[in-house]
Design a protein around this motif. Structure first.
Motif, PDB file in Angstrom:
ATOM      1  N   VAL A   1       0.946  -2.425   3.223  1.00  0.00           N
ATOM      2  CA  VAL A   1       2.089  -1.538   3.462  1.00  0.00           C
ATOM      3  C   VAL A   1       1.837  -0.757   4.756  1.00  0.00           C
ATOM      4  CG1 VAL A   1       2.587  -1.322   0.990  1.00  0.00           C
ATOM      5  CG2 VAL A   1       1.105   0.353   2.099  1.00  0.00           C
ATOM      6  N   PRO A   2       2.886  -0.216   5.373  1.00  0.00           N
ATOM      7  CA  PRO A   2       2.703   0.545   6.616  1.00  0.00           C
ATOM      8  C   PRO A   2       1.835   1.779   6.410  1.00  0.00           C
ATOM      9  CG  PRO A   2       5.008  -0.040   6.287  1.00  0.00           C
ATOM     10  CD  PRO A   2       4.301  -0.370   5.015  1.00  0.00           C
ATOM     11  N   SER A   3       0.971   2.048   7.371  1.00  0.00           N
ATOM     12  CA  SER A   3       0.096   3.218   7.260  1.00  0.00           C
ATOM     13  C   SER A   3       0.873   4.523   7.392  1.00  0.00           C
ATOM     14  CB  SER A   3      -1.000   3.158   8.324  1.00  0.00           C
ATOM     15  OG  SER A   3      -0.436   3.056   9.619  1.00  0.00           O
ATOM     16  N   SER A   4       2.119   4.444   7.854  1.00  0.00           N
ATOM     17  CA  SER A   4       2.925   5.656   8.015  1.00  0.00           C
ATOM     18  C   SER A   4       3.409   6.217   6.681  1.00  0.00           C
ATOM     19  CB  SER A   4       4.135   5.357   8.905  1.00  0.00           C
ATOM     20  OG  SER A   4       4.920   4.312   8.352  1.00  0.00           O
ATOM     21  N   ARG A   5       3.379   5.413   5.629  1.00  0.00           N
ATOM     22  CA  ARG A   5       3.849   5.886   4.334  1.00  0.00           C
ATOM     23  C   ARG A   5       2.791   6.745   3.648  1.00  0.00           C
ATOM     24  NH1 ARG A   5       8.397   3.178   2.349  1.00  0.00           N
ATOM     25  NH2 ARG A   5       8.249   4.755   0.710  1.00  0.00           N
ATOM     26  N   LYS A   6       3.214   7.832   3.074  1.00  0.00           N
ATOM     27  CA  LYS A   6       2.310   8.734   2.365  1.00  0.00           C
ATOM     28  C   LYS A   6       2.293   8.349   0.892  1.00  0.00           C
ATOM     29  CE  LYS A   6       1.607  10.999   6.149  1.00  0.00           C
ATOM     30  NZ  LYS A   6       0.329  10.816   6.879  1.00  0.00           N
ATOM     31  N   ILE A   7       1.171   7.811   0.448  1.00  0.00           N
ATOM     32  CA  ILE A   7       1.037   7.347  -0.932  1.00  0.00           C
ATOM     33  C   ILE A   7      -0.248   7.924  -1.502  1.00  0.00           C
ATOM     34  CG2 ILE A   7       0.869   5.313  -2.418  1.00  0.00           C
ATOM     35  CD1 ILE A   7       2.173   3.715  -0.160  1.00  0.00           C
ATOM     36  N   ALA A   8      -0.191   8.333  -2.745  1.00  0.00           N
ATOM     37  CA  ALA A   8      -1.364   8.900  -3.413  1.00  0.00           C
ATOM     38  C   ALA A   8      -1.738   8.042  -4.616  1.00  0.00           C
ATOM     39  CB  ALA A   8      -1.076  10.326  -3.866  1.00  0.00           C
TER      40      ALA A   8
END
Length: 395
Positions: free
Chosen positions: A361-368
Motif C-alpha cells: 500500500v502507499p506509504s502516504s496512508r496512515k495505518i495503525a
C-alpha cells in the motif's frame, strides 16, 4: 561448445538419502542459468556433480557432446567460485590470480597477460600487490572471480558467491557478475537461495525443491506463470498470498471464489485464461494473489473488497507492507468440500498456505496495527492451483 545436459541424473548418498531425483535439464552454450530454492533442495548438489566434486549415482552428465561422469574436475574445464572466496592468505592478489595458471603450466608471458586482462575487467589493477586480509569482502570476491576468469574455462560455476556480503555490496557485485557474463559469453551456472538474485541475474531460472526440478523458464515467466503453488510462493518478495478456496459458478455463468469473508466475482478475462475451468467448480482449490493485487479503499464497501484486521506494518519508504488477518465470517462445516482434501495433499501444501495476508500500500496512508480496514482485490491478477498444488492449465 559448452552446452550442458543432465540426463536422468540421481544422487543418492550411502545412508540412502536422495539429494537429487531424476534431474533432466539442458543449459545452452553461453547461457546464464540460476539454480534457486530453499536449503536442502539439491541446487548445490547439482553444481557439485557438474564440477566433478561428487559422483553421479545414476544418469548422464554431458558438457558439449562428451559424457563427464568419470572425468576429474581438471578434465572438465570448469572454474568454480565459492561462497567463502577460498583465497590463499599468504599470497598477494597477483599470486592468487596466477596460481591456477601455474598449475596449467602456461608460459610466464601468457600468465601475465591473462592476469592483467582479468584485473582490468574486475577493477583489481590497484590491488594486485595486496594480501587478502587487506581487502574488503567485495574485493575478495572479485579476486575469487578473477581466479576463475584467468583459466578461460568452458563453464563458470558459482555457489552462493554473494551470501557473505552486505546488501549494498551484493547489489553491486550482482551487477558486475551479470555484466561480465554478457561480455564473456561463457556458460554460467549460479546457485542461490535468494530469489531476488535469481530474478535479476539469470537468463533462465531452475527452481528446485526436495531434490526435484519444479520449473525452468525465464525469470519473469516463472513469476507470472508459476508451475505450482511452491514456485508461486517462493518466487516473489514478499511472497505470494496463497489460500484455500473453492470456485463456484452461478446459473448465469458467473464464476466466484471465496476470499476472506466475501465471495468475489472472477473477471471474464481471468476465466478465459484457464482451460476447462468448469471442471474445477465446487472443488477445493488454492488461490494465489501477490501483494500488489490488493488496494486500500476509501469507501466502506465495494463489490470486490474484503475486510481485514491489521497485524503489523513494514515501512519501506516508497511503500508500506501491510500484514493482516482476513475476517472470515463463513465457518466451514465438516461436510464442506474444502475440508475433504486428502491428508497427503493437505500435509504437502500446509507450508504453502499463507498464515497472514500481505499487501503493498502507499506509504502516504496512515495505518495503525489492530485496526480494521477494507482492501480491494484485483482478481485479474488471480492465480489458481488444483488441490495438489499444480497450476491449473492456461491457454
Amino acid at each position: 561448445m559448452a552446452a550442458i545436459k543432465f540426463q536422468n541424473v540421481f544422487k543418492v548418498y550411502s545412508n540412502g538419502y536422495t539429494a537429487l531425483k531424476d534431474l533432466n535439464l539442458e543449459i545452452k552454450d553461453g547461457e546464464f542459468l540460476v539454480f534457486v530454492g530453499p536449503s536442502g533442495c539439491g541446487k548445490s548438489t547439482a553444481l557439485r556433480l557438474l564440477a566433478g566434486l561428487e559422483e553421479i549415482s545414476a544418469g548422464k552428465l554431458l558438457i558439449g557432446d562428451r559424457v563427464m561422469n568419470d572425468k576429474t574436475p581438471q578434465q572438465r574445464n570448469v572454474a568454480m567460485v565459492f561462497q567463502n572466496y577460498a583465497l590463499y592468505p599468504h599470497m598477494s592478489v597477483r599470486q592468487n590470480l596466477e596460481f591456477p595458471l601455474r598449475m596449467m603450466q602456461l608460459p610466464k608471458h601468457q600468465r601475465q597477460a591473462r592476469i592483467q586482462e582479468a584485473a582490468k575487467q574486475l577493477g583489481l589493477l590497484p590491488l594486485l600487490d595486496r594480501k587478502p586480509k587487506q581487502l574488503s569482502g567485495g574485493q575478495r570476491q572479485r579476486v575469487a572471480m578473477g581466479r576463475a576468469i584467468v583459466r578461460d574455462p568452458a563453464v563458470f560455476l558459482m555457489d552462493e558467491p554473494l551470501s557473505n556480503l552486505d546488501a549494498k555490496m551484493r547489489s553491486q557485485i550482482r551487477t558486475d557478475i551479470s555484466t561480465l557474463q554478457r561480455q564473456m559469453g561463457t556458460t554460467t551456472v549460479y546457485v542461490t537461495h535468494d530469489q531476488v538474485e535469481a530474478m535479476t541475474m539469470g537468463d533462465r531460472v531452475a527452481v528446485m525443491r526436495a531434490g526435484e526440478l519444479q520449473q525452468i523458464a525465464p525469470p519473469q515467466h516463472v513469476y507470472d506463470h508459476p508451475a505450482n503453488a511452491f514456485v508461486a510462493g517462493f518466487m516473489g518478495s514478499p511472497a505470494m498470498n496463497i489460500f484455500r478456496t473453492r470456485l463456484q459458478k452461478s446459473e448465469s455463468g458467473t464464476f466466484t471464489i471465496d476470499v476472506g469473508d466475501r465471495s468475489l466475482v472472477v473477471p471474464p478475462a481471468t476465466v478465459n485464461r484457464y482451460k476447462n475451468l468448469d471442471h474445477y467448480c465446487h472443488q477445493p482449490l488454492l488461490a494465489g494473489l501477490r501483494p500488489e493485487a490488493f488496494f486500500l479503499l476509501d469507501a466502506n464497501t465495494s463489490d470486490d473488497c474484503i475486510q481485514v484486521e491489521v497485524i503489523s506494518l513494514e515501512a519501506l519508504g516508497h511503500e508500506l507492507l501491510l500484514y493482516a488477518k482476513p475476517l472470515i465470517a463463513k465457518v466451514r462445516s465438516n461436510d464442506d468440500p474444502m475440508t475433504s482434501m486428502s491428508n497427503n495433499s493437505t500435509n504437502n501444501l500446509d507450508e504453502q498456505i499463507s498464515s497472514v495476508l500481505i499487501a503493498r500500500v502507499p506509504s502516504s496512508r496512515k495505518i495503525a496495527p489492530d485496526t480494521q480496514l477494507n482492501l480491494s482485490v484485483n482478481l485479474h491478477l488471480l492465480h489458481l492451483f488444483a488441490d495438489d498444488g499444480r497450476a491449473i492449465e492456461q491457454f
